[in-house]
Motif scaffolding. Structure first.
Motif, short mmCIF file in Angstrom:
data_model
loop_
_atom_site.label_atom_id
_atom_site.label_comp_id
_atom_site.label_asym_id
_atom_site.label_seq_id
_atom_site.Cartn_x
_atom_site.Cartn_y
_atom_site.Cartn_z
N THR A 117 0.85 -1.19 0.00
CA THR A 117 0.00 0.00 0.00
C THR A 117 0.89 1.25 0.00
OG1 THR A 117 -0.20 -0.06 2.40
CG2 THR A 117 -1.95 -1.12 1.13
N PHE A 118 0.31 2.37 -0.42
CA PHE A 118 1.08 3.59 -0.70
C PHE A 118 0.46 4.81 -0.01
CE2 PHE A 118 1.68 0.50 -4.00
CZ PHE A 118 3.04 0.57 -4.31
N ASP A 119 1.31 5.81 0.21
CA ASP A 119 0.80 7.09 0.74
C ASP A 119 -0.02 7.82 -0.32
OD1 ASP A 119 2.22 6.93 3.27
OD2 ASP A 119 4.05 7.33 2.12
N ARG A 136 -14.51 -0.39 -10.79
CA ARG A 136 -13.49 -1.39 -10.49
C ARG A 136 -12.12 -0.71 -10.29
NH1 ARG A 136 -11.82 -5.87 -14.71
NH2 ARG A 136 -10.20 -6.90 -13.49
N TRP A 137 -11.85 0.28 -11.14
CA TRP A 137 -10.59 1.04 -11.03
C TRP A 137 -10.51 1.73 -9.66
CZ3 TRP A 137 -10.69 6.41 -10.53
CH2 TRP A 137 -9.45 7.04 -10.52
N ALA A 138 -11.61 2.41 -9.28
CA ALA A 138 -11.60 3.14 -8.01
C ALA A 138 -11.44 2.18 -6.83
CB ALA A 138 -12.88 3.96 -7.87
N GLY A 139 -12.02 0.99 -6.95
CA GLY A 139 -11.88 -0.02 -5.89
C GLY A 139 -10.43 -0.44 -5.71
N LEU A 140 -9.74 -0.64 -6.83
CA LEU A 140 -8.34 -1.08 -6.68
C LEU A 140 -7.44 0.07 -6.22
CD1 LEU A 140 -6.13 -0.30 -9.17
CD2 LEU A 140 -7.76 -1.66 -10.43
N VAL A 141 -7.82 1.30 -6.58
CA VAL A 141 -7.07 2.46 -6.05
C VAL A 141 -7.19 2.47 -4.53
CG1 VAL A 141 -7.04 4.99 -5.90
CG2 VAL A 141 -7.21 3.89 -8.15
N ALA A 142 -8.41 2.26 -4.03
CA ALA A 142 -8.62 2.23 -2.57
C ALA A 142 -7.79 1.12 -1.94
CB ALA A 142 -10.11 2.06 -2.26
N ASP A 143 -7.72 -0.03 -2.61
CA ASP A 143 -6.91 -1.15 -2.08
C ASP A 143 -5.43 -0.79 -2.03
OD1 ASP A 143 -9.16 -2.68 -1.86
OD2 ASP A 143 -8.80 -3.86 -3.68
N LEU A 144 -4.97 0.05 -2.96
CA LEU A 144 -3.55 0.40 -3.03
C LEU A 144 -3.15 1.47 -2.01
CD1 LEU A 144 -2.99 0.52 -6.91
CD2 LEU A 144 -2.07 -1.19 -5.32
#
Ligand SMILES: C[S@@+](CC[C@H](N)C(=O)[O-])C[C@H]1O[C@@H](n2cnc3c(N)ncnc32)[C@H](O)[C@@H]1O
Length: 269
Positions: A117-119, A136-144
């Motif tokens: 995960t990232f700042d 789906r893109w926004a979901g994976l951004v949240a996961d990152l």
């Protein structure tokens, strides 16, 4: 025509990336000489990045990613084009900057990045139009993102994506646009290499309205902190005027509309 969007788009970008690595638009010599590709409004909107981890999704040949590294961020770039990632890796070495570049589809990013995960997750300037599913893109951004981390997105404005080459006439959907195949029978190259004759002439894209982007980001549970629209762009559109700062603006006397937008959203922490 290639029927599979991922395969078609990867083939298109695999052909485009080497053209961009040697062309004037990305001017890698200029980058190595110290050029900063971050648009002037970005550092103020994102805040200090020194020492923070930053994941750049759809990083292309790494010029924006490495510009953040020059500002002190600990950067990771991800893109699905092998030649783009190869160029980015060479550019990092040649510029003496620490960076990690990973080749993967953006939808596979959490796995490809080993669950890290990232700042900051950073993306944009011609990134979102290539994606068929923003939720789906926004979901994976949240996961990152780590708890408290931020998404910072800077994109070409959907109005600009809908315009004809005169800068005045809307010729494509700027809302509820379909993700569809675009055929270029004239093989007229790319935005950064317009003279090139392309072998791959099919690409799948769509325009995303601002409301669709914001809805996806909020739907992923991120908290919207900033939404900006700017009168400048780094994209050399034919109806714009280049300023001494190298950025393009609408000519004086013509009605103004936004050329770029930015969004900052935070994960609860
Ligand atoms: C216009 S470029 C982004 C440019 C970047 N903002 C810059 O100025 O360097 C779009 C990038 O998205 C990448 N891309 C498109 N679809 C992708 C996907 N599904 N997964 C990962 N990368 C993708 C392409 O390979 C390309 O490098």
């Amino acid at each position: 025509m290639i029927e599979d969007w991922q395969q078609a788009n990867r083939a298109w970008w695999d052909e485009a990336a080497p053209l961009h690595a040697t062309g004037d638009f990305y001017d890698l010599k200029g980058f190595l000489a110290g050029r900063d590709d971050i648009r002037p409004f970005e550092p103020g909107e994102l805040g200090p990045v020194d020492g923070l981890t930053l994941c750049h999704l759809q990083c292309h040949i790494g010029t924006d990613t490495l510009s953040w590294a020059r500002r002190g961020a600990r950067v990771t770039g991800l893109d699905f084009s092998d030649p783009a990632i190869e160029t980015a890796r060479h550019l990092a070495v040649d510029s003496g900057l620490e960076a990690d570049f990973v080749c993967a589809d953006v939808y596979d990013a959490p796995t490809a990045l080993g669950g890290r995960t990232f700042d900051i997750v950073y993306t944009g300037i011609g990134a979102l139009t290539w994606l068929p599913d923003l939720a789906r893109w926004a979901g994976l951004v949240a996961d990152l993102l780590r708890p408290g981390g931020v998404l910072y997105l800077v994109e070409v404005h959907p109005t600009v994506n809908g315009l004809d080459g005169d800068g005045k006439t809307i010729v494509e959907d700027t809302i509820a646009a379909p993700f569809r195949a675009w055929e270029d029978p004239d093989r007229t190259g790319t935005y950064a290499a317009p003279e090139a004759e392309m072998v791959n002439t099919t690409a799948y894209e769509r325009n995303w309205a601002l409301s669709e982007v914001v809805t996806a980001v909020l739907g992923a549970g991120l908290h919207l902190e900033l939404l900006g629209e700017q009168e400048v762009t780094n994209v050399p559109l034919p109806w714009l005027e280049r300023g001494p700062d190298g950025l393009y603006r609408i000519k004086p006397g013509s009605p103004r509309y936004p050329l770029t937008y930015s969004l900052r959203a935070r994960k609860s922490g």
